[in-house]
Enzyme design. Structure first.
Site, PDB file in Angstrom:
ATOM      1  N   GLY A  68       1.221  -1.321  -0.044  1.00 18.44           N
ATOM      2  CA  GLY A  68       0.316   0.276   0.275  1.00 18.44           C
ATOM      3  C   GLY A  68       0.839   1.520   0.229  1.00 18.44           C
ATOM      4  O   GLY A  68       0.383   2.016  -0.407  1.00 18.44           O
ATOM      5  N   ASP A  69       2.182   1.392   0.390  1.00 16.15           N
ATOM      6  CA  ASP A  69       2.937   2.680   0.041  1.00 16.15           C
ATOM      7  C   ASP A  69       3.849   2.599  -0.806  1.00 16.15           C
ATOM      8  O   ASP A  69       3.679   2.643  -2.136  1.00 16.15           O
ATOM      9  CB  ASP A  69       3.810   2.927   1.329  1.00 16.15           C
ATOM     10  N   VAL A  70       5.357   1.729  -0.703  1.00 15.66           N
ATOM     11  CA  VAL A  70       6.986   1.574  -1.628  1.00 15.66           C
ATOM     12  C   VAL A  70       7.218   0.647  -1.021  1.00 15.66           C
ATOM     13  O   VAL A  70       7.210  -0.016   0.051  1.00 15.66           O
ATOM     14  CB  VAL A  70       7.499   2.446  -1.349  1.00 15.66           C
ATOM     15  N   VAL A  71       7.475  -0.631  -2.162  1.00 16.27           N
ATOM     16  CA  VAL A  71       8.562  -1.564  -1.978  1.00 16.27           C
ATOM     17  C   VAL A  71       9.756  -1.317  -1.175  1.00 16.27           C
ATOM     18  O   VAL A  71      10.490   0.200  -1.793  1.00 16.27           O
ATOM     19  CB  VAL A  71       8.683  -2.074  -3.371  1.00 16.27           C
ATOM     20  N   LYS A  79      22.044   3.872   7.261  1.00 11.53           N
ATOM     21  CA  LYS A  79      23.543   3.664   7.228  1.00 11.53           C
ATOM     22  C   LYS A  79      24.667   4.602   6.429  1.00 11.53           C
ATOM     23  O   LYS A  79      25.520   4.301   5.955  1.00 11.53           O
ATOM     24  CB  LYS A  79      23.968   1.774   6.827  1.00 11.53           C
ATOM     25  N   GLY A 138      15.384   8.035  24.194  1.00 10.49           N
ATOM     26  CA  GLY A 138      15.705   6.064  23.752  1.00 10.49           C
ATOM     27  C   GLY A 138      17.202   6.000  24.038  1.00 10.49           C
ATOM     28  O   GLY A 138      17.599   6.473  22.995  1.00 10.49           O
ATOM     29  N   ALA A 192      15.091  -6.609   9.989  1.00  6.64           N
ATOM     30  CA  ALA A 192      14.443  -6.712   8.644  1.00  6.64           C
ATOM     31  C   ALA A 192      15.292  -8.296   8.806  1.00  6.64           C
ATOM     32  O   ALA A 192      14.459  -8.946   7.715  1.00  6.64           O
ATOM     33  CB  ALA A 192      14.996  -5.916   7.604  1.00  6.64           C
ATOM     34  N   HIS A 193      16.587  -8.107   8.631  1.00 10.56           N
ATOM     35  CA  HIS A 193      17.024 -10.262   8.298  1.00 10.56           C
ATOM     36  C   HIS A 193      16.194 -11.102   8.755  1.00 10.56           C
ATOM     37  O   HIS A 193      15.714 -12.600   8.957  1.00 10.56           O
ATOM     38  CB  HIS A 193      18.136 -10.344   8.487  1.00 10.56           C
ATOM     39  N   HIS A 246      45.600 -14.187   7.520  1.00 10.22           N
ATOM     40  CA  HIS A 246      46.547 -13.523   8.131  1.00 10.22           C
ATOM     41  C   HIS A 246      47.257 -11.968   7.469  1.00 10.22           C
ATOM     42  O   HIS A 246      47.740 -12.364   6.430  1.00 10.22           O
ATOM     43  CB  HIS A 246      47.757 -14.308   9.166  1.00 10.22           C
TER      44      HIS A 246
END
Length: 572
Positions: free
Chosen positions: A111-114, A127, A259, A416-417, A544
């Site tokens: 209903g909004d955006v993908v 990020k 918070g 999300a993941h 290494h």
């Protein structure tokens, strides 16, 4: 603060998708994990009626009829689709791609955006801002630059260009997600989805006629929205949520962040790098209350005490008034226990980072009736109850057939993941392979500078579990100061912590603070997912010099009782 608690049966998430009954076997286990976002808000109860005949919850679901994708034209069993997903965020996207791979005719309703919250108003644009803050910190750290032999003139930034970078990244990722679904034949249906009957969904948007489709299975993946406590007035300019902050319309001289979870910490990193002073307002008695206490203590020293940040703990922001008529933002603080007035802060802006609330209103489930049976589902603070297989359950704990809920809407783990992993797990089930996602193996990260990452239990949680179940817990730590690559970068501030069972070699939790911690955590999360013991990890080879040797040294430092077989199953 938003508190995430979860209960999940531990089972391995295979690195490749299982394709046989043998691969479907999983090691059992169980946890209850409180996530770092604090208590979830009370969003009221929604009573749901769903037409259903009860089915057993402990069995594999017969494989759905495979069919190609395309326009509404029917799938196996007379349905328009094998699978309809309500919500095209990261969770819905992951489920859709896996469903097509399994040969299921799939539609996704948005209903909004993908891209949902993550791509448009969350982890992706944030990020981009954090990438800027990281470089600003490095350029402003004269001592660090001189130690590397570098001379840099005064660094500045263009606020609008920074904001454009975040917006452009979100647009690019949103386009990538949309194109990836279109390319494999997922039908993207525009509108708000409502369940109007057993295996029936109506969708549409204002000003256009609604359409109805049928589906053999339905996944609810509607995500979440910022939670704003009572008494806080949002104007989107001087008092705002993370949705507004990501637009970076201004960089206030002094901003209060209500918070101190993931969201608050990351924005404190951005704002202080761009020149703001920050005041944290935290309801609990310590900052970062959901993190491992030892990691939180070190993180406070590195991320807060060395920056232009002060804080108030043990207080609620009972009322916040936006700036107007030349007056500043007013924040009234009361004692979290006694509710007595403590002080009033006057700041230039306030970011409300008190977690997120499930977006589950308007799904229309209360209108679904059946002449055979009525199943009553009651949301829990707005979260839709599900079992370990993400199947929606009624008030008596019975499964609602053919209806699943993933991601923030079920509240198990608001990442999300995690939503994507849950969606893939659901598709595995409806394709005929029983699968239970091990939430204990899902990592989390806070992209501050340096980063914080974690997987599994904190030390207090592990010791509580050990006391109840009667086993011993051991802890080992290693420092980034002993890592060659970190020292080459002059980034020796950091620690990795391993919590484990010395009697079996089972990893209970890993917590990292340091350079690229968000990338390093996956070796530990995959080990938990696959049930790999420390006895095996000690023999693994790491290039290494790399940061991965931080975990190599961590695993090698663990003392596992002699004679323990690596073939013993991981304890539940």
């Amino acid at each position: 603060m938003l508190s995430v608690s979860l209960s999940a049966s531990a089972s391995a998430i295979a690195s490749g998708r299982a394709r046989s009954e043998a691969e479907a076997g999983r090691r059992p286990g169980g946890i209850r994990l409180c996530g770092p976002l604090g208590d979830a808000p009370a969003c009221g109860s929604l009573r749901l009626s769903y037409a259903a005949a009860s089915v057993a919850t402990k069995r594999a679901v017969p494989r759905a009829a495979a069919s190609g994708n395309g326009a509404v034209g029917g799938s196996g069993g007379g349905f328009d689709y094998d699978l309809v997903i309500i919500g095209a965020g990261v969770g819905g996207h992951g489920a859709a791609l896996h469903a097509v791979e399994e040969g299921l005719k799939t539609a996704i309703i948005e209903g909004d955006v993908v891209g949902g919250t993550c791509v448009n108003r969350g982890c992706v644009p944030s990020k981009a801002l954090l990438a800027v803050s990281g470089r600003m910190r490095e350029l402003h750290d004269e001592h660090h630059m001189k130690s590397l032999g570098l001379q840099v003139s005064a660094a500045g930034y263009d606020r609008q260009a920074v904001a454009d970078h975040a917006n452009n990244l979100a647009s690019k990722i949103r386009s990538n997600l949309t194109n990836s679904m279109k390319a494999i034949g997922v039908d993207i249906l525009t509108g708000f989805g409502t369940i109007v009957g057993k295996q029936k969904v109506r969708y549409g948007k204002v000003g256009f006629p609604d359409k109805e489709i049928t589906a053999k299975n339905i996944i609810i993946a509607t995500g979440s929205v910022p939670f704003v406590p009572k008494g806080i007035e949002i104007d989107g300019k001087t008092v705002f949520t993370s949705d507004h902050a990501l637009k970076l319309e201004s960089v206030p001289d002094w901003i209060a962040i209500v918070g101190s979870g993931y969201i608050g910490l990351e924005f404190s990193d951005v704002y202080t790098a761009l020149g703001s002073e920050v005041t944290f307002v935290e309801a609990l008695d310590q900052l970062m209350p959901g993190f491992d206490p030892e990691i939180a203590k070190l993180a406070q020293r590195v991320l807060i005490n060395t920056r232009k940040i002060d804080y108030r703990t043990g207080v609620f922001a009972s009322k916040i008034t936006p700036a107007k008529n030349g007056k500043p933002v007013l924040i009234e603080l009361i004692d979290a226990k006694t509710k007595e007035h403590k002080e009033t802060l006057e700041v230039d802006a306030a970011l409300i980072a008190t977690g997120r609330a499930p977006f589950t209103n308007g799904l229309g489930l209360e209108n679904v009736n059946s002449c055979f049976l009525q199943i009553n589902v009651v949301t829990q603070r707005g979260f839709i109850p599900v079992d370990e297989r993400m199947q929606v359950t009624d008030a008596d704990g019975n499964v609602v057939p053919n209806l699943f809920c993933i991601g923030d809407a079920n509240g198990k783990l608001m990442l999300a993941h995690a939503a994507s992993a849950q969606g893939i797990s659901v598709v595995e089930q409806i394709s005929g392979r029983d699968h239970i996602l091990n939430h204990l193996s899902i990592p989390a990260a806070c992209f501050t500078h340096p980063e914080i990452s974690m997987v599994g239990l904190t030390e207090p949680q592990a010791r509580e579990k050990a006391d109840k179940e009667g086993f011993e817990v051991s802890v080992v730590k290693t420092s980034f100061k002993a890592n060659t690559k970190a020292l080459a970068e002059n980034e020796g501030d950091g620690i990795a912590k391993l919590i484990y069972r010395p009697d079996t070699g089972e990893i209970l939790g890993v917590h990292i603070l340091g350079l690229h911690a968000a990338d390093l955590i996956h070796e530990a999360s995959n080990a938990i997912a696959l049930g790999t013991r420390l006895q095996e990890l000690k023999l693994a080879v790491h290039a290494h010099p790399t940061l991965s040797e931080v975990l190599d040294e961590l695993f090698k430092a663990a003392k596992v009782n002699s004679g323990v077989s690596v073939n013993e199953p991981v304890a539940a």
